[in-house]
Design a protein around this motif. Structure first.
Motif, PDB file in Angstrom:
ATOM      1  N   MET A  52     -13.481  -8.517 -41.485  1.00  0.00           N
ATOM      2  CA  MET A  52     -13.336  -9.949 -41.744  1.00  0.00           C
ATOM      3  C   MET A  52     -12.027 -10.478 -41.168  1.00  0.00           C
ATOM      4  SD  MET A  52     -14.854 -12.529 -42.988  1.00  0.00           S
ATOM      5  CE  MET A  52     -16.094 -11.860 -44.102  1.00  0.00           C
ATOM      6  N   THR A  53     -10.951  -9.700 -41.318  1.00  0.00           N
ATOM      7  CA  THR A  53      -9.656 -10.098 -40.750  1.00  0.00           C
ATOM      8  C   THR A  53      -9.745 -10.201 -39.233  1.00  0.00           C
ATOM      9  OG1 THR A  53      -8.488  -9.003 -42.570  1.00  0.00           O
ATOM     10  CG2 THR A  53      -7.222  -9.481 -40.591  1.00  0.00           C
ATOM     11  N   SER A  54     -10.438  -9.207 -38.633  1.00  0.00           N
ATOM     12  CA  SER A  54     -10.616  -9.222 -37.181  1.00  0.00           C
ATOM     13  C   SER A  54     -11.419 -10.432 -36.736  1.00  0.00           C
ATOM     14  CB  SER A  54     -11.315  -7.937 -36.736  1.00  0.00           C
ATOM     15  OG  SER A  54     -11.610  -7.970 -35.365  1.00  0.00           O
ATOM     16  N   ILE A  55     -12.497 -10.722 -37.458  1.00  0.00           N
ATOM     17  CA  ILE A  55     -13.356 -11.867 -37.116  1.00  0.00           C
ATOM     18  C   ILE A  55     -12.567 -13.172 -37.179  1.00  0.00           C
ATOM     19  CG2 ILE A  55     -15.311 -13.253 -37.913  1.00  0.00           C
ATOM     20  CD1 ILE A  55     -16.631 -10.586 -38.787  1.00  0.00           C
ATOM     21  N   LEU A  56     -11.832 -13.363 -38.278  1.00  0.00           N
ATOM     22  CA  LEU A  56     -11.063 -14.605 -38.441  1.00  0.00           C
ATOM     23  C   LEU A  56      -9.978 -14.736 -37.369  1.00  0.00           C
ATOM     24  CD1 LEU A  56     -10.690 -14.669 -42.342  1.00  0.00           C
ATOM     25  CD2 LEU A  56     -12.146 -16.124 -40.930  1.00  0.00           C
ATOM     26  N   GLY A  57      -9.361 -13.585 -37.023  1.00  0.00           N
ATOM     27  CA  GLY A  57      -8.321 -13.614 -36.000  1.00  0.00           C
ATOM     28  C   GLY A  57      -8.859 -14.064 -34.652  1.00  0.00           C
ATOM     29  N   TYR A  58     -10.005 -13.518 -34.260  1.00  0.00           N
ATOM     30  CA  TYR A  58     -10.579 -13.882 -32.969  1.00  0.00           C
ATOM     31  C   TYR A  58     -11.212 -15.270 -32.987  1.00  0.00           C
ATOM     32  CZ  TYR A  58      -9.612  -9.349 -30.906  1.00  0.00           C
ATOM     33  OH  TYR A  58      -8.966  -8.255 -30.388  1.00  0.00           O
ATOM     34  N   VAL A  59     -11.680 -15.721 -34.152  1.00  0.00           N
ATOM     35  CA  VAL A  59     -12.165 -17.099 -34.264  1.00  0.00           C
ATOM     36  C   VAL A  59     -11.026 -18.070 -33.988  1.00  0.00           C
ATOM     37  CG1 VAL A  59     -12.963 -18.849 -35.907  1.00  0.00           C
ATOM     38  CG2 VAL A  59     -14.118 -16.647 -35.795  1.00  0.00           C
ATOM     39  N   GLN A  60      -9.848 -17.768 -34.529  1.00  0.00           N
ATOM     40  CA  GLN A  60      -8.679 -18.620 -34.264  1.00  0.00           C
ATOM     41  C   GLN A  60      -8.332 -18.631 -32.776  1.00  0.00           C
ATOM     42  OE1 GLN A  60      -5.703 -16.998 -36.912  1.00  0.00           O
ATOM     43  NE2 GLN A  60      -6.185 -18.466 -38.544  1.00  0.00           N
ATOM     44  N   LEU A  61      -8.437 -17.465 -32.119  1.00  0.00           N
ATOM     45  CA  LEU A  61      -8.159 -17.398 -30.680  1.00  0.00           C
ATOM     46  C   LEU A  61      -9.170 -18.225 -29.886  1.00  0.00           C
ATOM     47  CD1 LEU A  61      -7.274 -13.607 -30.256  1.00  0.00           C
ATOM     48  CD2 LEU A  61      -5.696 -15.540 -30.131  1.00  0.00           C
ATOM     49  N   LEU A  62     -10.427 -18.237 -30.353  1.00  0.00           N
ATOM     50  CA  LEU A  62     -11.459 -18.999 -29.647  1.00  0.00           C
ATOM     51  C   LEU A  62     -11.197 -20.506 -29.703  1.00  0.00           C
ATOM     52  CD1 LEU A  62     -14.806 -17.176 -30.577  1.00  0.00           C
ATOM     53  CD2 LEU A  62     -13.747 -17.319 -28.327  1.00  0.00           C
ATOM     54  N   GLU A  63     -10.425 -20.923 -30.700  1.00  0.00           N
ATOM     55  CA  GLU A  63     -10.138 -22.352 -30.834  1.00  0.00           C
ATOM     56  C   GLU A  63      -9.155 -22.859 -29.784  1.00  0.00           C
ATOM     57  OE1 GLU A  63      -8.803 -22.541 -34.849  1.00  0.00           O
ATOM     58  OE2 GLU A  63     -10.835 -22.620 -35.691  1.00  0.00           O
ATOM     59  N   ILE A 114     -16.206 -10.492 -32.068  1.00  0.00           N
ATOM     60  CA  ILE A 114     -16.615 -11.131 -33.326  1.00  0.00           C
ATOM     61  C   ILE A 114     -18.020 -10.684 -33.719  1.00  0.00           C
ATOM     62  CG2 ILE A 114     -17.247 -13.350 -34.373  1.00  0.00           C
ATOM     63  CD1 ILE A 114     -14.955 -14.589 -32.719  1.00  0.00           C
ATOM     64  N   LYS A 115     -18.921 -10.623 -32.746  1.00  0.00           N
ATOM     65  CA  LYS A 115     -20.296 -10.185 -33.020  1.00  0.00           C
ATOM     66  C   LYS A 115     -20.321  -8.744 -33.518  1.00  0.00           C
ATOM     67  CE  LYS A 115     -24.856  -9.754 -30.892  1.00  0.00           C
ATOM     68  NZ  LYS A 115     -25.651  -9.905 -29.639  1.00  0.00           N
ATOM     69  N   SER A 116     -19.513  -7.880 -32.889  1.00  0.00           N
ATOM     70  CA  SER A 116     -19.445  -6.477 -33.307  1.00  0.00           C
ATOM     71  C   SER A 116     -18.935  -6.358 -34.742  1.00  0.00           C
ATOM     72  CB  SER A 116     -18.521  -5.708 -32.363  1.00  0.00           C
ATOM     73  OG  SER A 116     -18.351  -4.379 -32.789  1.00  0.00           O
ATOM     74  N   GLY A 117     -17.893  -7.136 -35.085  1.00  0.00           N
ATOM     75  CA  GLY A 117     -17.352  -7.110 -36.449  1.00  0.00           C
ATOM     76  C   GLY A 117     -18.355  -7.614 -37.465  1.00  0.00           C
ATOM     77  N   ALA A 118     -19.104  -8.669 -37.086  1.00  0.00           N
ATOM     78  CA  ALA A 118     -20.102  -9.232 -37.999  1.00  0.00           C
ATOM     79  C   ALA A 118     -21.242  -8.245 -38.242  1.00  0.00           C
ATOM     80  CB  ALA A 118     -20.638 -10.537 -37.428  1.00  0.00           C
ATOM     81  N   LEU A 119     -21.645  -7.536 -37.180  1.00  0.00           N
ATOM     82  CA  LEU A 119     -22.717  -6.548 -37.326  1.00  0.00           C
ATOM     83  C   LEU A 119     -22.268  -5.386 -38.207  1.00  0.00           C
ATOM     84  CD1 LEU A 119     -24.157  -6.447 -33.685  1.00  0.00           C
ATOM     85  CD2 LEU A 119     -25.263  -7.367 -35.727  1.00  0.00           C
ATOM     86  N   ARG A 120     -21.020  -4.957 -38.060  1.00  0.00           N
ATOM     87  CA  ARG A 120     -20.484  -3.882 -38.900  1.00  0.00           C
ATOM     88  C   ARG A 120     -20.456  -4.321 -40.359  1.00  0.00           C
ATOM     89  NH1 ARG A 120     -17.532   0.034 -40.733  1.00  0.00           N
ATOM     90  NH2 ARG A 120     -15.495  -0.299 -41.664  1.00  0.00           N
TER      91      ARG A 120
END
Length: 298
Positions: A97-108, A124-130
């Motif tokens: 979740m931390t990884s997903i949120l971090g990369y979501v911020q980068l995508l902005e 993000i997709k890999s983290g969500a699938l995990r």
């Protein structure tokens, strides 16, 4: 008449004395129980006045005390296990979740190139699938261990089911450059079990072998005089006897660095399913070989 009167007096004295001693012993036993219930002592009831009936009663009370203490110990163990499970699942959820949120911020960011945007989206997709796999495994384990979980017990051909499952793992074995050594009798070997549950057990054990093997994998199906055994063994380089003790515990990962991508629930799910089917799942470490054995009574 005097003789009869003397006997009557003696009987009366005996009965009264016995009554007095029993009453005193009951008060003493009550006091001991109060001290035990008040946690002033852990000592069980002892008998000072030796009456067979009262001794039997005290023995039964002590048996109940043993059962209560055992239940209390099991309750504490379950509570500690639950706390540890919650801590583990919180950690495993927080990491992706931390990884997903971090990369979501980068995508902005408006300064990202299309290549970077594609790369971050894939992460993000890999983290969500995990995260999805973790939650599904945890839900499945909780469902299996609940009292409402039902199995369809029927006669199934284990050797046919095993070959069917193995066929589905051909590509995964190939990708890891593993050619499993198969020892599966052609003669029909049947067990009474739930086919979907047995399939899930075999899948989890094969996944474990493929992920963690440092060499070849051997799969052996045997019909013994009193049981039917499915044995899956693989070479391991970083496993100890201490790991074997906890191998089927929830979230346990023998090598937390190397095996960080696993949920740590696969073997626990397999163990729970085997117990539900009145079977057994065990493991041993022998000459750098992890040997996992499924056993059904014949």
């Amino acid at each position: 008449m005097v003789y009869i009167a003397l006997i009557s007096i003696m009987v009366a004295v005996f009965v009264l004395t016995r009554f007095f001693l029993l009453k005193r012993e009951i008060k003493r036993a009550t006091m001991q129980l109060n001290e035990l219930n008040g946690k002033q002592t852990e000592k069980k009831i002892d008998v000072a006045y030796y009456d067979k009936s009262f001794e039997n009663l005290a023995s039964k009370i002590n048996d109940q005390i043993d059962l209560t203490l055992q239940a209390y110990a099991e309750k504490r163990s379950k509570e500690n296990e639950l706390k540890q499970s919650i801590a583990n699942i919180s950690h495993d959820i927080r990491t992706p979740m931390t990884s997903i949120l971090g990369y979501v911020q980068l995508l902005e960011s408006d300064e990202l190139s299309s290549e970077e945007r594609t790369e971050y989206t894939a992460i993000i997709k890999s983290g969500a699938l995990r995260l999805k796999v973790l939650l599904e495994d945890f839900f499945e384990l909780s469902l299996i261990e609940s009292g409402d979980y039902r199995l369809k017990m029927e006669k199934i051909k284990l050797n046919h089911l095993l070959i069917e499952v193995l066929a589905g793992f051909y590509e995964q074995f190939h990708q890891q450059s593993i050619e499993p050594a198969l020892h599966i009798p052609e003669k029909e070997i049947s067990i009474i079990a739930d086919s979907s549950a047995v399939k899930r057990v075999i899948e989890n054990l094969l996944l474990n072998a493929i992920k963690h093997s440092s060499g070849d994998v051997t799969i052996r199906l045997e019909k013994l005089p009193s049981s039917i055994q499915l044995i899956i063994s693989n070479a391991v380089s970083q496993l100890s006897e201490n790991d074997i003790i906890f191998l089927f515990d929830r979230f346990y990962k023998a090598d937390k660095t190397r095996f960080a991508k696993g949920t740590g629930l696969g073997l626990s799910i397999a163990k729970s399913l085997m117990l539900k089917m009145n079977g057994n799942l065990s493991a041993e470490l022998k000459e750098n070989q992890l040997i996992i054995k499924c056993e059904w009574k014949d």
